[in-house]
Design a protein around this motif. Structure first.
Motif, PDB file in Angstrom:
ATOM      1  N   ASN A  31       7.844 -11.293  -0.219  1.00 36.13           N
ATOM      2  CA  ASN A  31       7.545 -12.280  -1.254  1.00 36.13           C
ATOM      3  C   ASN A  31       7.450 -11.670  -2.649  1.00 36.13           C
ATOM      4  N   GLU A  32       7.955 -10.439  -2.781  1.00 35.44           N
ATOM      5  CA  GLU A  32       8.026  -9.728  -4.059  1.00 35.44           C
ATOM      6  C   GLU A  32       6.659  -9.494  -4.703  1.00 35.44           C
ATOM      7  N   ASP A  33       5.638  -9.294  -3.869  1.00 33.04           N
ATOM      8  CA  ASP A  33       4.307  -8.946  -4.353  1.00 33.04           C
ATOM      9  C   ASP A  33       4.175  -7.432  -4.459  1.00 33.04           C
ATOM     10  N   TYR A  34       3.313  -7.007  -5.360  1.00 30.53           N
ATOM     11  CA  TYR A  34       2.840  -5.631  -5.341  1.00 30.53           C
ATOM     12  C   TYR A  34       1.698  -5.589  -4.337  1.00 30.53           C
ATOM     13  N   VAL A  35       1.572  -4.489  -3.609  1.00 29.07           N
ATOM     14  CA  VAL A  35       0.570  -4.403  -2.555  1.00 29.07           C
ATOM     15  C   VAL A  35      -0.277  -3.147  -2.769  1.00 29.07           C
ATOM     16  N   LEU A  36      -1.584  -3.336  -2.843  1.00 25.19           N
ATOM     17  CA  LEU A  36      -2.541  -2.236  -2.960  1.00 25.19           C
ATOM     18  C   LEU A  36      -3.255  -2.088  -1.629  1.00 25.19           C
ATOM     19  N   ILE A  37      -3.174  -0.907  -1.043  1.00 26.91           N
ATOM     20  CA  ILE A  37      -3.840  -0.625   0.227  1.00 26.91           C
ATOM     21  C   ILE A  37      -4.887   0.462  -0.019  1.00 26.91           C
ATOM     22  N   VAL A  38      -6.135   0.128   0.262  1.00 27.82           N
ATOM     23  CA  VAL A  38      -7.235   1.084   0.150  1.00 27.82           C
ATOM     24  C   VAL A  38      -7.631   1.420   1.584  1.00 27.82           C
ATOM     25  N   GLU A  39      -7.289   2.625   2.001  1.00 27.01           N
ATOM     26  CA  GLU A  39      -7.397   2.980   3.420  1.00 27.01           C
ATOM     27  C   GLU A  39      -7.890   4.413   3.596  1.00 27.01           C
ATOM     28  N   SER A  40      -8.307   4.721   4.800  1.00 26.58           N
ATOM     29  CA  SER A  40      -8.831   6.056   5.125  1.00 26.58           C
ATOM     30  C   SER A  40      -7.710   7.083   5.222  1.00 26.58           C
ATOM     31  N   LYS A  41      -8.079   8.334   5.039  1.00 24.50           N
ATOM     32  CA  LYS A  41      -7.122   9.429   5.190  1.00 24.50           C
ATOM     33  C   LYS A  41      -6.616   9.520   6.625  1.00 24.50           C
ATOM     34  N   ARG A  42      -7.378   9.011   7.547  1.00 27.82           N
ATOM     35  CA  ARG A  42      -7.000   9.042   8.955  1.00 27.82           C
ATOM     36  C   ARG A  42      -5.874   8.048   9.248  1.00 27.82           C
ATOM     37  N   LEU A  43      -5.933   6.849   8.673  1.00 22.69           N
ATOM     38  CA  LEU A  43      -4.955   5.814   8.998  1.00 22.69           C
ATOM     39  C   LEU A  43      -3.785   5.725   8.018  1.00 22.69           C
ATOM     40  N   THR A  44      -3.974   6.139   6.786  1.00 23.60           N
ATOM     41  CA  THR A  44      -2.901   6.034   5.790  1.00 23.60           C
ATOM     42  C   THR A  44      -1.596   6.697   6.245  1.00 23.60           C
ATOM     43  N   PRO A  45      -1.615   7.937   6.774  1.00 26.23           N
ATOM     44  CA  PRO A  45      -0.345   8.543   7.194  1.00 26.23           C
ATOM     45  C   PRO A  45       0.378   7.749   8.289  1.00 26.23           C
ATOM     46  N   ILE A  46      -0.368   7.140   9.172  1.00 31.22           N
ATOM     47  CA  ILE A  46       0.237   6.335  10.245  1.00 31.22           C
ATOM     48  C   ILE A  46       0.927   5.115   9.636  1.00 31.22           C
ATOM     49  N   ILE A  47       0.243   4.461   8.723  1.00 26.08           N
ATOM     50  CA  ILE A  47       0.799   3.262   8.074  1.00 26.08           C
ATOM     51  C   ILE A  47       2.026   3.630   7.248  1.00 26.08           C
ATOM     52  N   LYS A  48       1.916   4.700   6.462  1.00 24.08           N
ATOM     53  CA  LYS A  48       3.057   5.122   5.628  1.00 24.08           C
ATOM     54  C   LYS A  48       4.274   5.477   6.472  1.00 24.08           C
ATOM     55  N   GLU A  49       4.049   6.194   7.557  1.00 26.09           N
ATOM     56  CA  GLU A  49       5.167   6.595   8.411  1.00 26.09           C
ATOM     57  C   GLU A  49       5.882   5.370   8.985  1.00 26.09           C
ATOM     58  N   ARG A  50       5.109   4.395   9.421  1.00 25.71           N
ATOM     59  CA  ARG A  50       5.713   3.172   9.959  1.00 25.71           C
ATOM     60  C   ARG A  50       6.494   2.435   8.882  1.00 25.71           C
ATOM     61  N   LEU A  51       5.937   2.370   7.671  1.00 23.40           N
ATOM     62  CA  LEU A  51       6.613   1.673   6.572  1.00 23.40           C
ATOM     63  C   LEU A  51       7.900   2.378   6.160  1.00 23.40           C
ATOM     64  N   GLN A  52       7.884   3.700   6.144  1.00 25.54           N
ATOM     65  CA  GLN A  52       9.068   4.447   5.713  1.00 25.54           C
ATOM     66  C   GLN A  52      10.246   4.236   6.647  1.00 25.54           C
ATOM     67  N   ASN A  53       9.956   3.831   7.875  1.00 19.43           N
ATOM     68  CA  ASN A  53      11.027   3.523   8.821  1.00 19.43           C
ATOM     69  C   ASN A  53      11.558   2.099   8.661  1.00 19.43           C
ATOM     70  N   ILE A  54      10.879   1.291   7.836  1.00 23.34           N
ATOM     71  CA  ILE A  54      11.236  -0.122   7.691  1.00 23.34           C
ATOM     72  C   ILE A  54      11.718  -0.452   6.279  1.00 23.34           C
ATOM     73  N   LEU A  55      11.021   0.069   5.271  1.00 25.64           N
ATOM     74  CA  LEU A  55      11.269  -0.301   3.878  1.00 25.64           C
ATOM     75  C   LEU A  55      12.274   0.614   3.197  1.00 25.64           C
ATOM     76  N   THR A  56      12.957   0.072   2.214  1.00 21.49           N
ATOM     77  CA  THR A  56      13.789   0.905   1.343  1.00 21.49           C
ATOM     78  C   THR A  56      12.859   1.663   0.386  1.00 21.49           C
ATOM     79  N   ALA A  57      13.374   2.640  -0.309  1.00 23.52           N
ATOM     80  CA  ALA A  57      12.568   3.394  -1.274  1.00 23.52           C
ATOM     81  C   ALA A  57      12.054   2.479  -2.385  1.00 23.52           C
ATOM     82  N   GLU A  58      12.888   1.545  -2.813  1.00 24.76           N
ATOM     83  CA  GLU A  58      12.481   0.605  -3.862  1.00 24.76           C
ATOM     84  C   GLU A  58      11.336  -0.289  -3.381  1.00 24.76           C
ATOM     85  N   GLU A  59      11.429  -0.755  -2.156  1.00 19.54           N
ATOM     86  CA  GLU A  59      10.362  -1.588  -1.600  1.00 19.54           C
ATOM     87  C   GLU A  59       9.083  -0.778  -1.410  1.00 19.54           C
ATOM     88  N   PHE A  60       9.225   0.419  -0.893  1.00 15.25           N
ATOM     89  CA  PHE A  60       8.063   1.280  -0.650  1.00 15.25           C
ATOM     90  C   PHE A  60       7.324   1.586  -1.957  1.00 15.25           C
TER      91      PHE A  60
END
Length: 183
Positions: free
Chosen positions: A44-73
């Motif tokens: 929906n072309e929103d900017y997204v702010l995620i405030v997350e723990s150091k424990r979960l952020t890498p898991i979320i980022k890794e999953r996103l990098q497999n789905i999103l383009t660099a521009e979307e990320f």
């Protein structure tokens, strides 16, 4: 939840923003839900702010990098929840809200729609009820001013029934790992 989160976001976009109180119990479902929230925001072309723990952020980022383009990320901003919420050495609602205002009002909020997802954590010996309620009240004002979608996440095991009831008064919706209801 794959459909419920986007449906709720669509309903919220028609109004003046909304404040979602998320009580999570299962990490796997939690990660799936934050991913759905982010992907719906990007769709929906929103900017997204995620405030997350150091424990979960890498898991979320890794999953996103497999789905999103660099521009979307690039439209997804990650902040360490400990550094943000405890930047002054203690949980100071006014400092946290001021940080959001300074950082995002001058840039992203002027450019388009914006949604936030904040995972609020604290050590078990801290008693933060008053500060948490003040913070949620201030977030509610920020949402109203800017028509934001804001999800405030709490680990269910850390929030007693009385605090859950009080926090619910500052939110429009209650979300759990597998359901969303209006408050």
């Amino acid at each position: 939840m794959q459909q419920k989160i986007p449906e709720l976001a669509l309903e919220i976009r028609k109004g003046a923003g909304a404040h979602v109180f998320y009580l999570t119990e299962q990490t796997g479902l939690y990660i799936e839900n934050v991913l759905v929230f982010i992907l719906d925001g990007i769709k929906n072309e929103d900017y997204v702010l995620i405030v997350e723990s150091k424990r979960l952020t890498p898991i979320i980022k890794e999953r996103l990098q497999n789905i999103l383009t660099a521009e979307e990320f690039a439209k997804v901003y990650f902040f360490d929840n400990f550094n943000l919420y405890w930047q002054k050495g203690n949980f100071m609602p006014s400092s946290i809200i001021e940080y959001f205002r300074e950082t995002f009002e001058t840039s992203l909020l002027e450019e388009g729609n914006f949604r936030t997802w904040g995972h609020i954590e604290w050590s078990t010996q801290d008693s933060l009820e008053e500060e948490l309620l003040t913070y949620e009240m201030e977030v509610g004002r920020l949402i109203s001013e800017h028509n934001l979608i804001a999800v405030c996440v709490y680990d269910a095991m850390r929030v007693n029934e009385d605090l859950q009831e009080q926090l619910g008064t500052y939110h429009n919706y209650l979300m759990k790992d597998d359901e969303i209801t209006a408050l």
